[in-house]
Design an enzyme around this catalytic site. Sequence first.
Site, PDB file in Angstrom:
ATOM      1  N   GLY A   1       0.827  -1.210   0.000  1.00  0.00           N
ATOM      2  CA  GLY A   1       0.000   0.000   0.000  1.00  0.00           C
ATOM      3  C   GLY A   1       0.848   1.242   0.000  1.00  0.00           C
ATOM      4  O   GLY A   1       0.565   2.210   0.712  1.00  0.00           O
ATOM      5  N   ALA A   2       1.892   1.253  -0.841  1.00  0.00           N
ATOM      6  CA  ALA A   2       2.980   2.227  -0.720  1.00  0.00           C
ATOM      7  C   ALA A   2       2.797   3.491  -1.535  1.00  0.00           C
ATOM      8  O   ALA A   2       3.629   4.398  -1.452  1.00  0.00           O
ATOM      9  CB  ALA A   2       4.303   1.559  -1.138  1.00  0.00           C
TER      10      ALA A   2
ATOM     11  N   ASN B   1       1.012  -2.507   5.235  1.00  0.00           N
ATOM     12  CA  ASN B   1       0.221  -1.299   5.353  1.00  0.00           C
ATOM     13  C   ASN B   1      -1.038  -1.344   4.489  1.00  0.00           C
ATOM     14  O   ASN B   1      -2.011  -0.649   4.786  1.00  0.00           O
ATOM     15  CB  ASN B   1       1.060  -0.081   4.959  1.00  0.00           C
ATOM     16  CG  ASN B   1       0.221   1.164   4.811  1.00  0.00           C
ATOM     17  OD1 ASN B   1      -0.276   1.721   5.788  1.00  0.00           O
ATOM     18  ND2 ASN B   1       0.008   1.597   3.570  1.00  0.00           N
TER      19      ASN B   1
ATOM     20  N   SER C   1      -5.929  -0.624  13.072  1.00  0.00           N
ATOM     21  CA  SER C   1      -6.830   0.517  13.193  1.00  0.00           C
ATOM     22  C   SER C   1      -7.439   0.528  14.581  1.00  0.00           C
ATOM     23  O   SER C   1      -7.648  -0.540  15.183  1.00  0.00           O
ATOM     24  CB  SER C   1      -7.945   0.428  12.147  1.00  0.00           C
ATOM     25  OG  SER C   1      -9.008   1.316  12.449  1.00  0.00           O
TER      26      SER C   1
ATOM     27  N   TYR D   1     -14.686  -4.169   8.633  1.00  0.00           N
ATOM     28  CA  TYR D   1     -13.316  -3.642   8.639  1.00  0.00           C
ATOM     29  C   TYR D   1     -12.681  -3.792  10.014  1.00  0.00           C
ATOM     30  O   TYR D   1     -11.546  -4.261  10.148  1.00  0.00           O
ATOM     31  CB  TYR D   1     -13.339  -2.175   8.213  1.00  0.00           C
ATOM     32  CG  TYR D   1     -12.017  -1.458   8.317  1.00  0.00           C
ATOM     33  CD1 TYR D   1     -10.974  -1.769   7.451  1.00  0.00           C
ATOM     34  CD2 TYR D   1     -11.817  -0.462   9.270  1.00  0.00           C
ATOM     35  CE1 TYR D   1      -9.757  -1.102   7.544  1.00  0.00           C
ATOM     36  CE2 TYR D   1     -10.612   0.205   9.362  1.00  0.00           C
ATOM     37  CZ  TYR D   1      -9.589  -0.114   8.493  1.00  0.00           C
ATOM     38  OH  TYR D   1      -8.381   0.535   8.590  1.00  0.00           O
TER      39      TYR D   1
ATOM     40  N   ALA E   1     -11.761  -7.414  10.725  1.00  0.00           N
ATOM     41  CA  ALA E   1     -10.575  -7.852   9.992  1.00  0.00           C
ATOM     42  C   ALA E   1      -9.303  -7.319  10.641  1.00  0.00           C
ATOM     43  O   ALA E   1      -8.297  -8.042  10.755  1.00  0.00           O
ATOM     44  CB  ALA E   1     -10.656  -7.395   8.534  1.00  0.00           C
ATOM     45  N   LYS E   2      -9.328  -6.073  11.086  1.00  0.00           N
ATOM     46  CA  LYS E   2      -8.150  -5.494  11.723  1.00  0.00           C
ATOM     47  C   LYS E   2      -7.897  -6.111  13.102  1.00  0.00           C
ATOM     48  O   LYS E   2      -6.746  -6.271  13.517  1.00  0.00           O
ATOM     49  CB  LYS E   2      -8.304  -3.978  11.837  1.00  0.00           C
ATOM     50  CG  LYS E   2      -8.176  -3.253  10.499  1.00  0.00           C
ATOM     51  CD  LYS E   2      -6.814  -3.458   9.857  1.00  0.00           C
ATOM     52  CE  LYS E   2      -6.583  -2.495   8.711  1.00  0.00           C
ATOM     53  NZ  LYS E   2      -5.264  -2.727   8.052  1.00  0.00           N
TER      54      LYS E   2
END
Length: 264
Positions: A14-15, A82, A140, A153, A156-157
Amino acid sequence: MDLQLSGRVAVVTGASKGIGLAITRTLAEEGAHVVAVSRTRSDEWPDKVVHVAADLMDPEAPARVVARAVEEFGGVDILVNNAGGPPPGVTLPRMGFMTPDDDDWRAMFEFNLFSAVRMIRAAVPVMVERGGGSIVNVSSTLSKQPGATNVDYGAAKAALSHVGKAVSEEYGPQGVRVNTVTPGAVLTDWWTKEGGAAEVFAGLAGSDKESVISEVAPAMMKLATGRLIYPQEIADAVALLVSPRSGSTTGAEFVIDGGQLKEL
């Protein structure tokens, strides 16, 4: 302070923007060889960054990424997972437990959990062969603060945070450290883009995008700092965690949330 990252090989997923862009630039500035993983190239990377175009929703992509890092630089010392957030084509926030269907849940876990699991699976053997390495997973605050918004979300985190601790326990004796950075609301295009979170919340609150970012969102989340987090603040923490100067830090979680989470 010298972080002793010169010559080390780092893979950052995710750069191309936001937190990932800040991490990529910071590690490169510290002298690391950085393999930047994203679907598209960024013009904001330092020239020496090696881009690997990959869609991490593809189960085969992580192995190809690590193979490219080995081909270019001889191994992998650092992995920063990331990539995450809304899967491609999805807009968050998403309100209510009943809103996401099975396909939404699968896509969310594929992007935010399984892609990281596969990256770890591909990188750990290479790290062990080199005598160790460092992994940082970007989670997160929603992983720690369940609610009716973005339930899939957050779940998942939360699973990603669990995986980080489990891998740190298993591979710590072989020199592989694994830590988690848990950001709150970071000022990225997740908030600022057209149709992004700020506009969604503006519609719900009867406000405007700029006011949501500067006032409504910080007040809603009770941020002690009174503002959203800057991507560089996350990047600085990641750089320290992957550094040998953090050699005794593993299985830890670092929350950077502007004072959002209040529990002990």
